[in-house]
Each structure stands twice: as C-alpha cells, then as structure tokens.
Design a protein around this motif. Structure first.
Motif, PDB file in Angstrom:
ATOM      1  N   ASP A  39      80.107  63.170  29.894  1.00  0.00           N
ATOM      2  CA  ASP A  39      79.033  63.839  29.162  1.00  0.00           C
ATOM      3  C   ASP A  39      79.629  64.559  27.966  1.00  0.00           C
ATOM      4  N   VAL A  40      79.006  64.353  26.807  1.00  0.00           N
ATOM      5  CA  VAL A  40      79.427  65.026  25.582  1.00  0.00           C
ATOM      6  C   VAL A  40      78.198  65.684  24.974  1.00  0.00           C
ATOM      7  N   GLU A  41      78.266  66.978  24.775  1.00  0.00           N
ATOM      8  CA  GLU A  41      77.137  67.729  24.221  1.00  0.00           C
ATOM      9  C   GLU A  41      77.621  68.595  23.070  1.00  0.00           C
ATOM     10  N   ASP A  42      76.874  68.623  21.980  1.00  0.00           N
ATOM     11  CA  ASP A  42      77.227  69.459  20.841  1.00  0.00           C
ATOM     12  C   ASP A  42      76.009  70.270  20.412  1.00  0.00           C
ATOM     13  N   ASN A  43      76.236  71.292  19.594  1.00  0.00           N
ATOM     14  CA  ASN A  43      75.162  72.165  19.133  1.00  0.00           C
ATOM     15  C   ASN A  43      74.726  71.827  17.715  1.00  0.00           C
ATOM     16  N   GLU A  69      84.557  59.005  18.899  1.00  0.00           N
ATOM     17  CA  GLU A  69      83.435  58.669  18.028  1.00  0.00           C
ATOM     18  C   GLU A  69      82.360  59.755  18.069  1.00  0.00           C
ATOM     19  N   LEU A  70      82.067  60.264  19.245  1.00  0.00           N
ATOM     20  CA  LEU A  70      81.031  61.290  19.375  1.00  0.00           C
ATOM     21  C   LEU A  70      81.459  62.602  18.728  1.00  0.00           C
ATOM     22  N   LEU A  71      82.715  62.991  18.883  1.00  0.00           N
ATOM     23  CA  LEU A  71      83.192  64.216  18.236  1.00  0.00           C
ATOM     24  C   LEU A  71      83.187  64.072  16.715  1.00  0.00           C
ATOM     25  N   ALA A 119      71.593  49.699  14.030  1.00  0.00           N
ATOM     26  CA  ALA A 119      72.346  48.458  13.839  1.00  0.00           C
ATOM     27  C   ALA A 119      73.513  48.689  12.883  1.00  0.00           C
ATOM     28  N   GLY A 120      74.699  48.299  13.313  1.00  0.00           N
ATOM     29  CA  GLY A 120      75.880  48.452  12.486  1.00  0.00           C
ATOM     30  C   GLY A 120      76.508  49.828  12.533  1.00  0.00           C
ATOM     31  N   GLY A 121      75.897  50.784  13.260  1.00  0.00           N
ATOM     32  CA  GLY A 121      76.420  52.129  13.327  1.00  0.00           C
ATOM     33  C   GLY A 121      77.488  52.301  14.381  1.00  0.00           C
ATOM     34  N   GLY A 122      78.102  53.492  14.391  1.00  0.00           N
ATOM     35  CA  GLY A 122      79.151  53.751  15.354  1.00  0.00           C
ATOM     36  C   GLY A 122      78.650  53.786  16.783  1.00  0.00           C
ATOM     37  N   LEU A 123      77.443  54.329  17.003  1.00  0.00           N
ATOM     38  CA  LEU A 123      76.905  54.375  18.356  1.00  0.00           C
ATOM     39  C   LEU A 123      76.556  52.986  18.862  1.00  0.00           C
TER      40      LEU A 123
END
Length: 416
Positions: free
Chosen positions: A364-368, A336-338, A377-381
């Motif tokens: 830990d997931v970090e992106d630029n 989901e994060l990617l 509310a209702g989102g993927g996160l």
C-alpha cells in the motif's frame, strides 16, 4: 418490539427488491407478449414482422437485462459477477481512405464502429450466454420473486370481498407476502452466479488473450529497455571511455616533452574514469538495484524512501524474501508511485506498507497530494498495471480530486 420493527423493515425492503427483480426478469417476456398481442390485433401477414421484431428485441435486451442483474447482485449482496464480454479492437484508417475495423473496410469511421460493434457482439459467446439467461430468468428468479407481489394482490382482492372464504384467502395471501418478502429476492444471487459467470471455455479464451497481450507488452518493454541501455551507454559511459583513451594516448606522447601537460591530462582522465564508473553504477542500479538483490524488497524500499524528497514512512509486518522478478516489479512500482507523488501530485508525505495475507504480498502506498491519479494509455500507471499483470497481480487506485491518493498492489505468491 425491536425484532418486530426489524422484521417489518426487512419485509418492506424485500418486497421492493422482489418487485424490481420481477420487473427486470419479465422484460423479455413482455416483448414477446407485445408481439403476440400485435399479431392477434392486426392478424394476417403481421405475424412474421411481429416475430422478427420480438427476436430482435430479445437479442437487444438480453445484454441490458444481464447487466441489470449483475448490478443488482453486486449492490444487494456484494457479489461481483464479471461480464466477460469481448472487447472490440481498434479501428484504423488506411492510406486508401477506407476504415478497417477487423472485419471489413468501410467508407466512414461511424459505419466501421457500428459494424464492428454488432459483429463482435454476434460472435461473442457471452451474447448467447445472455440470451440463455434471459430465457431462464423469468421461470426461475421471476417466478420465485413474484410470490410476494402476487400474494399482496391476492390479499387486496380477497380482503375487498365480503364473503368469508375470500377474506380468509386474503388473510392467507397477506401472511404469505409478509413471510416470503425478506427471502424471495435472495434467489437472484445463486441463479445469476450459476448462469451469468463465464464458462470454462470463455475463461480460457480470455486468459489466452490476456497472456497474448502480456507477451506483446513484455516484448515491447524489453526492446525499449534494451534501447534505453544502449543509448545510455553510447551517450554516457562509452563517450567518456573514448575520451579517456584519447587523453591517455595524448599524455603518453607528452610525457617526455611536456610533463606538466601530461600530468594534467592524467588528472582529467582519472576524473573521467570516476565519472564513468558512477554512470555505470547508476545504470546497473536502474536495471537491478544492488540493495534489492542483497537485502530484499523491504530494505530496498526503505533505502528508496530515504532517497525520496518526500517524508516517507515504511512499515512491514515481517521480513520476507520473494522471487527476484516479483521483488523487482514491486520495487519499481513503489518507485513509480513515489515519483508520481512528487512530480504530479506535489505531495509532501507518503506512507508505504508492505504486508502479506492468505494469497500473497500486499503493498500500500498513500500520499497527501492533490489526487486525480488514474490509469491512462501510455502512462506510468498503465505500465505498472502491465508489469503486475504478468504475475496475475492487481493494481487498485483510489485518488479523488483533492487527494489523498491510495494505491494498492497485490501479487499472489505461493512462496510466502
């Protein structure tokens, strides 16, 4: 010399903090002092309304006083004391035009929210805990932190006199103020932690509410997943298999009269069978990726990073195997994060770290990307947060505007 300067700085900071704590802890006694003064000034029948307004002011101020104490403790000591207040439920408008707030029907949304807020606060055990603390704070923290300011006042009054005993008292007050200033304000932490933390009954009630919400979310998620699988099978593999059966039946009839057409239908049927098999594999992969079951979380995340359009790097301290539900939750969390990093943040690089500490697994997931991510509310996160909450996991998001975005998933795991 350096130690002396450090001591003076600590005394100054402590004196300011002690004055702040005294001011906050004496807010409720100030309300009652004002009520008594009003009753004495006017006399007669004003005692009853004065006491009424003092009680109302105490109830209204108690929560604000406790919030200020929690803020001061967190800012000065780093100790976070959860508030534990009950959250008001949704306010819904009925078909009759009235508004339902969980307690009664009202004619307007504003009135429904106001009544709900006061009823929720009145029935909340945390409100009575705050009232208790508002009465305890002045005679505990208030008295202790009042020592430096009171000693300074005594020093000023004593040193302003010409008599020797008064001057000696002033010097003694100055010594007491300087000696107690760095330490007096520290009494705020143990008292606040002792009396402001949630009781066992409140913690149990909150946990029951949390588990009830998680059960409802799990039920809804399972129903949605079943509908998705059914829809994918109906629109994809099932339709292709039906077409495959019709093609084979037609080829069987044409085998003797038109062999060339029959062979063409058989070739189409073979291609359709291959496509159906691919779709079924993708469907199974979406439910539970085979690499996750066969090789574990770390290798599954590495395979996911290779398939991602991002330049993703995966690091892990050790090889580990977790319970399948936990591995599945973390795997789909990383997926989901990617996906969000590519779709919403327009990132080009990502870094994934999988480690363990004394309590459990940390991912830990970090992106630029351009940042701005948050739980909505209702989102993927929000769904990811609910998925981790089932295992008492947490989701921490740091995503300022302009990036980068850093997400930390922590799941307690005794099997480590």
């Amino acid at each position: 010399m350096r130690q002396l300067v450090s001591w003076v700085a600590s005394a100054c900071v402590g004196f300011v903090r002690a004055c702040v704590v005294v001011a906050v802890s004496m807010l409720v006694p100030a309300v009652w002092a004002a009520a008594v003064a009003l009753g004495i000034w006017w006399g007669g029948g004003t005692w009853i309304p004065a006491i009424f307004w003092a009680c109302f002011g105490t109830f209204a101020l108690s929560r604000q006083v406790c919030r200020m104490f929690r803020h001061l403790v967190a800012k000065w000591t780093g100790t976070v004391i959860p508030a534990g207040y009950r959250q008001a439920g949704p306010v819904a408008r009925m078909s009759t035009g009235y508004w339902w707030n969980g307690f009664s029907y009202t004619r307007s949304s504003k009135r429904a929210h106001e009544e709900q807020r006061w009823r929720t606060r009145w029935s909340d055990p945390a409100s009575w805990r705050d009232l208790r603390f508002a009465g305890i704070a002045p005679i505990t923290v208030g008295l202790i932190t009042a020592i430096p300011p009171a000693a300074v006042v005594a020093a000023v009054l004593g040193l302003s006199q010409s008599a020797l005993p008064a001057r000696l008292a002033g010097v003694l007050g100055l010594i007491v103020a300087v000696a107690s200033a760095p330490y007096a304000w520290r009494s705020i932490e143990p008292v606040a932690v002792r009396f402001l933390r949630a009781s066992s009954a409140m913690a149990l009630a909150d946990r029951v509410d949390e588990l009830t919400a998680q059960r409802a979310d799990t039920t809804v998620a399972q129903a949605a997943e079943i509908r998705r699988i059914e829809r994918d099978l109906h629109d994809g593999a099932q339709a292709r298999l039906v077409s495959l059966g019709l093609s084979l039946a037609t080829a069987e009839k044409l085998m003797e009269t038109d062999p060339d057409q029959a062979r063409a239908l058989l070739r189409q049927a073979r291609a359709g069978a291959a496509t159906s098999l691919t779709e079924l594999r993708e469907l199974v992969k979406g439910i539970n990726p085979p690499v996750l079951s066969e090789r574990g979380l770390i290798d599954a995340v590495r395979a996911l990073a290779l398939d991602s359009p991002l330049e993703a790097a995966v690091s892990a301290d050790v090889q580990l195997r977790l319970d399948p539900p936990i591995e599945s939750a973390l795997y789909f969390g990383v997926a989901e994060l990617l996906t969000n990093a590519v779709k919403h943040a327009h990132a080009t690089r990502a870094r994934i770290s999988i480690a363990r500490d004394d309590t459990g697994i940390v991912v830990d997931v970090e992106d630029n990307g351009r940042g701005g991510a948050g739980v909505r509310a209702g989102g993927g996160l929000a769904g990811l947060h609910r998925r981790l909450a089932v295992f008492d996991g947490t989701l921490e998001i740091t995503s300022p505007a302009g990036g980068p975005t850093h997400v930390k998933m922590v799941v307690p795991c005794e099997s480590l």
